[in-house]
Each structure stands twice: as structure tokens, then as C-alpha cells.
Motif scaffolding. Sequence first.
Motif, PDB file in Angstrom:
ATOM      1  N   LYS A 203       0.808  -1.156   0.277  1.00  0.00           N
ATOM      2  CA  LYS A 203      -0.124  -0.112   0.083  1.00  0.00           C
ATOM      3  C   LYS A 203       0.684   1.229   0.202  1.00  0.00           C
ATOM      4  O   LYS A 203       0.340   2.394  -0.264  1.00  0.00           O
ATOM      5  N   SER A 208      -3.443   5.007  -4.600  1.00  0.00           N
ATOM      6  CA  SER A 208      -4.826   5.326  -4.652  1.00  0.00           C
ATOM      7  C   SER A 208      -5.629   3.990  -4.408  1.00  0.00           C
ATOM      8  O   SER A 208      -6.839   4.240  -4.363  1.00  0.00           O
ATOM      9  N   HIS A 209      -5.067   3.022  -3.773  1.00  0.00           N
ATOM     10  CA  HIS A 209      -5.688   1.557  -3.721  1.00  0.00           C
ATOM     11  C   HIS A 209      -5.769   1.374  -2.070  1.00  0.00           C
ATOM     12  O   HIS A 209      -6.133   0.402  -1.727  1.00  0.00           O
ATOM     13  N   MET A 211      -7.344   2.245   0.351  1.00  0.00           N
ATOM     14  CA  MET A 211      -8.644   1.957   1.068  1.00  0.00           C
ATOM     15  C   MET A 211      -9.565   0.859   0.234  1.00  0.00           C
ATOM     16  O   MET A 211     -10.485   0.361   0.980  1.00  0.00           O
ATOM     17  N   GLN A 212      -9.006   0.371  -0.698  1.00  0.00           N
ATOM     18  CA  GLN A 212      -9.640  -0.564  -1.796  1.00  0.00           C
ATOM     19  C   GLN A 212      -9.303  -2.048  -1.664  1.00  0.00           C
ATOM     20  O   GLN A 212     -10.066  -2.884  -1.826  1.00  0.00           O
ATOM     21  N   TRP A 213      -8.024  -2.090  -1.372  1.00  0.00           N
ATOM     22  CA  TRP A 213      -7.570  -3.430  -1.161  1.00  0.00           C
ATOM     23  C   TRP A 213      -7.501  -4.269   0.137  1.00  0.00           C
ATOM     24  O   TRP A 213      -6.748  -3.628   0.801  1.00  0.00           O
ATOM     25  N   ASN A 288      -3.793  -1.540 -12.563  1.00  0.00           N
ATOM     26  CA  ASN A 288      -4.718  -2.008 -11.708  1.00  0.00           C
ATOM     27  C   ASN A 288      -6.131  -1.626 -12.079  1.00  0.00           C
ATOM     28  O   ASN A 288      -7.188  -1.847 -11.395  1.00  0.00           O
ATOM     29  N   SER A 306      -5.941  -8.756  -6.430  1.00  0.00           N
ATOM     30  CA  SER A 306      -7.284  -9.567  -6.371  1.00  0.00           C
ATOM     31  C   SER A 306      -7.329 -10.730  -5.634  1.00  0.00           C
ATOM     32  O   SER A 306      -8.494 -11.318  -5.228  1.00  0.00           O
TER      33      SER A 306
END
Length: 610
Positions: A203, A208-209, A211-213, A288, A306
Motif C-alpha cells: 500500500k 490510490s488503492h 482503502m480499496q485493497w 490496476n 485481487s
Amino acid sequence: MLLTSSPVTVPRRLSRRVHTLSLNLFFQQGWLREMPFTFLKIGRSKNEQMAQRNNSSQMSECLNHMDSAGEGGEGSGRRPPQEPSTKRRHSQSSSAENTSFDFGENQEDTYPIGRLKKDPDCHMQLDSLSGGPHHTVLIDTKEFYDRKLTPYKGQHVWDSNHVKLPPGLPKSNAEARWRAVQRALHNLTMSKPSVGDVEMAIKSYNHSHQMQWPFDSLYTYFKCLNKKEKNFSSVISKMASLALQLPDLIKHPIPMLKQHRSHAITMSQVQISCLLANAFFCTFPHRNATKPGSEYSNYPTINFSSLFGNTCKRKTEKLRCLFHYFSTVTEEGTKPDGLVTFERICIPLNELPTWKEQQETLSNLHVTANGTIEKEGSGMLQVDFASKFVGGGVLGRGLVQEEIRFLLSPELIVARLFTEKLAENECLKITGVQTYSVCSGYSDSFEWLCPHKDDTERDEWKRRYCQIVALDALSFKDPREQYTEQNLKRELNKAYVGFRGDPNIPSDYTPAIATGNWGCGAFNGDPRLKALIQMMAAAVAKRDLAFFTFRNKNQAQELQKMHKLLKAHQVTVGQLYLLLKKYCDDYSHYQHKKNVFEFVREMASPSSQL
């Protein structure tokens, strides 16, 4: 200097035999009376005819081998056939696309699998590893013949035609991001990293990811480790060191294998392991975003993000396979030292067969309910029931035939880095991958069992004698959609593109094809129709088939009977195509009355008792 060659192998030209086929087929329906019939008495055996046309010692050795080993049908090699080597045991997986059939008779005699041609026994000696416009070689070929795998030096570029590597970002932001990657991975090499440390590292340069991963799948994997696998920290540290070697191991641009262009890439297994370590740590830039219109929307994903979230048993078992792979390739004593070739093949539409005019009869078929493509099909061209995005759901929840194959041989996963989705007249052939794991089960029952020691021999380019072809079948939401001439031709063309060997290499030097229920299962293909399609494509490609029905004995019996009927009456591919076209044209009439086998059996031989 860009090292390439077109095609990947340039074999010595040998005379090719011409297929002349006799047929004597009775059809009741007037609509087939226009079909051309040829009657020919064949006097000499195939081997006698070929021997007379070519007196080379290499051809003689091949023909002698063929007398004892049987017939068959692609190969990229060129050395004289050798004495059959001891058969190697490949790892097991239950790559099943199961369909049930209600036929109770015993399976009739099938063509012996031992008589099908396999590599290395039918291999032709390769030319020297070299380059040209259609083959990029990422190692120094001069050093290669001094028994060294040294990266070939070139000038990296940053454009849409080449892989955008993390160290090669434009100067405006390259220093900041790559230095962030280096710092994060270096920290993982200096301690005993935890899953939390891995998450924090990834991270730190994927802002930018953040909070998403999620990483719950990786945490679950760690909690499920048994005593033999309690080496997480050690493996992570070694993987981080391997990933940091990217600038030293990849010194030449990697071309993207784009649509409508045949091209091959040969690289070392060490280079592949470095690229995959970077994929694990999600270092590849611009890879991504997957939404339509994004830069790489036409390519599979490559970063492993993923795989780390949305925990489930499937992902835990996948991570077991992958961590065993990384554990193997980061140990000095087990580090692989060979090469692998990834070749995108595109056959122009005007070079594809005119199916209704094909005069070949079906080639030999071994059909069995026992065994698997990757084990019993060892040495043959092995069919990957692929997604048009190669690897399918291997980095997600997908876990059927293609994903299992990629987990047994994780080197296949690197193809996702540079292979654009397959067009209808294209396939991807991979030569030389190693098998690392023994697995069992399928989908939710899939499990990693133990390591596999791959003793498969290598060719002159240090590639293991393992060739896999990725073929994407059509997916039908409504199974009735497949019964059109357009879809029939599409599947025939796709299978032919994958099955066709190098036109410069005689079919006697090409191994058989190992396949099964391609495009069935989740894609809703009709197993009977798909079997006929593959038999037709194999016949035109002049190759034999080993067909695995994955424990479905009834299907094996039925398929063997249909093949025997078509062979007995010497039905040509063109005649069979017209039969299938007729079935598709009138499918609304036939769908509730007879399946495609029953229709073909009735039309081809009304008096048959099969």
C-alpha cells in the motif's frame, strides 16, 4: 540489438505426404447428393511412400520409430526421434468439465495411447536460438551457448507496445515511485515480515488503492499454514529480494503480444520468477484499472491484489500453490535454470480452411475416462480450456481447468503481463513450463497436496518438453445459441489455429493433442458437438487426439462409437461439416428429438447398429 526469428523454429524442409482419402458413404437425404466422393486404392503404406520420397537418415529413423510407436499428428523441434524415454509422472489435477450421458454399454477398443506420438520421441532438432522480427529473446544467445543465462542488454522504452516496467517510469515520477518500491521491499528483506508488513509495503506505493485493497485472504492463508509451510517470513524476504533484481534481470524491452500479430517471447525461468515476484508485490504501474476504456482493459490483470482480499477456501489453496512455487524458485538448490517460450499465433482469415471442402478423414483417437491432460497427456500438445483473457480467474475466485493448470505451473501466469485478449483467429502457445505442485479436486474441492519434482527432459533451448495451447471457446448464456453455422465455423477455426503445427515441419514429427470437454461446463458448450469440432480440426491439422472425459465413462463409450462409425465409413471433414450445418440449420426441429450424435449416426449410416 533485438533478438528475434520468424517463425520461432525454422525446420529443415522435408517432403510432405498428401492425404488422399477413399470414401464410400451412403446418404438418404437428397440435400447431400452434391457432396464430392473420391474413390482411391491406396497400395503402399504411408511409411513406404515417405521413405521413398526422402532418404535422409533422420527421416528413416523417424519412420522406424513410427512403425513401433504408431501414428499421430505440431512440434517446434527438429531432432531425430530417440528411443522412448522413461515416462515421467506429472502432478495430478482433476481438470473436469463434467457432463453426464446415459449409455450403458462397455467402452469399445480405442486407439492405444502408447502409440500416439509424444515429445521428445518425435522431436526434430532445433536450429540455434536466435532472433528476428517475430521472436524476442530476453537472454544473450551467445552467452547461452557458453551455458550461461545472461540477460540480453537493450534500451528500455515506455510505450504502448512494450511492458511498462516499474523502474522504467518516465523521469517525472520514476524516481519517487521506484524508490518507494525499493524501500518497502528492502524493509521486507531485513526482518521477519508478517502479513501486516506485506500489506503495509504494497500500500505504500499504491496510494490510490490503500482503502480499496483488503488483505483478509492473505491473513487467512497465514493462519491455515501447517508445520511444513511455516516459512512465510523467510519466503517473503526472499521474494522481496528477487523482485528487487528486476533492473538486473530484465535489461531489454518486453514486447506486448498484441492482437492480429504473431510474435514470440523467450525468457529464462529466473526472469519469469522475478516478474511474478513483482506481480505478487503489485509493483506493475498502470495495471490496476480494469474498467472499459482504461489503458489495459484489453489485457488480463497481473498484479496479485485481487488474490489477497475476499477470503475463501479457493484462494487459500491457490496461495499454497503460489507460495510453494516462490519457495522453490528462491532456493539456490531448486532454482530453475531453463527457458520458456510464449508464442502468440495469428492465422489470417484467408488462410483458414474452407470446411465444407476438406477431404481429410478423421485421425486416430484415444478416448478414456481415466487420467488427465497434464499427466497422461505428457509430451503431447496440451489444450488449456482458456478464457480470451489468458489465465481466466487464476488471480481471483476462478478454479476450473485453466486456473488449475496455471497453478500447477505458475510460470504460465506471466503471460498475463503481455498477452492481449485473444481474437477469434488466435491462440497462445507456451513451451517449456515446469510443474511444481501436486493437487487434487476441482473448484470448491481443489486442494494443494504436496510438491512435485518435474523430471521432464529439455530441448536444445533448455525448454521442458511441455507445450500448452490456450484456446478460448465461445461462452453461451443460452446453449441453443451454439447451433448456428457462424458459431460452428468460429469454433472450428479456433481449434484449428491451436492445433495446426509449424507448416515447415512434417506431421510425422508433431505430437498428438491432449484435450477434453473444451468449452463445456460453465461455457455451456455441447460436449458432443465440441468433440466433433475438435476431431475435425485435428484431422485437418494432421494430428491424432487423446481425449479425456474426466471419469465420465458413458461419454467415453459414446464418443468412441461415434468416431468408429465415422472412420468405418470414411466420412470426410467436409461431409461431416455439412451434416453439422444441416443439424444447426434445423436445430429448432431436432432439439427435442435427437442430439447431434444421434443425428449424425442416422444420416451417415442408417443401417449402423452403433
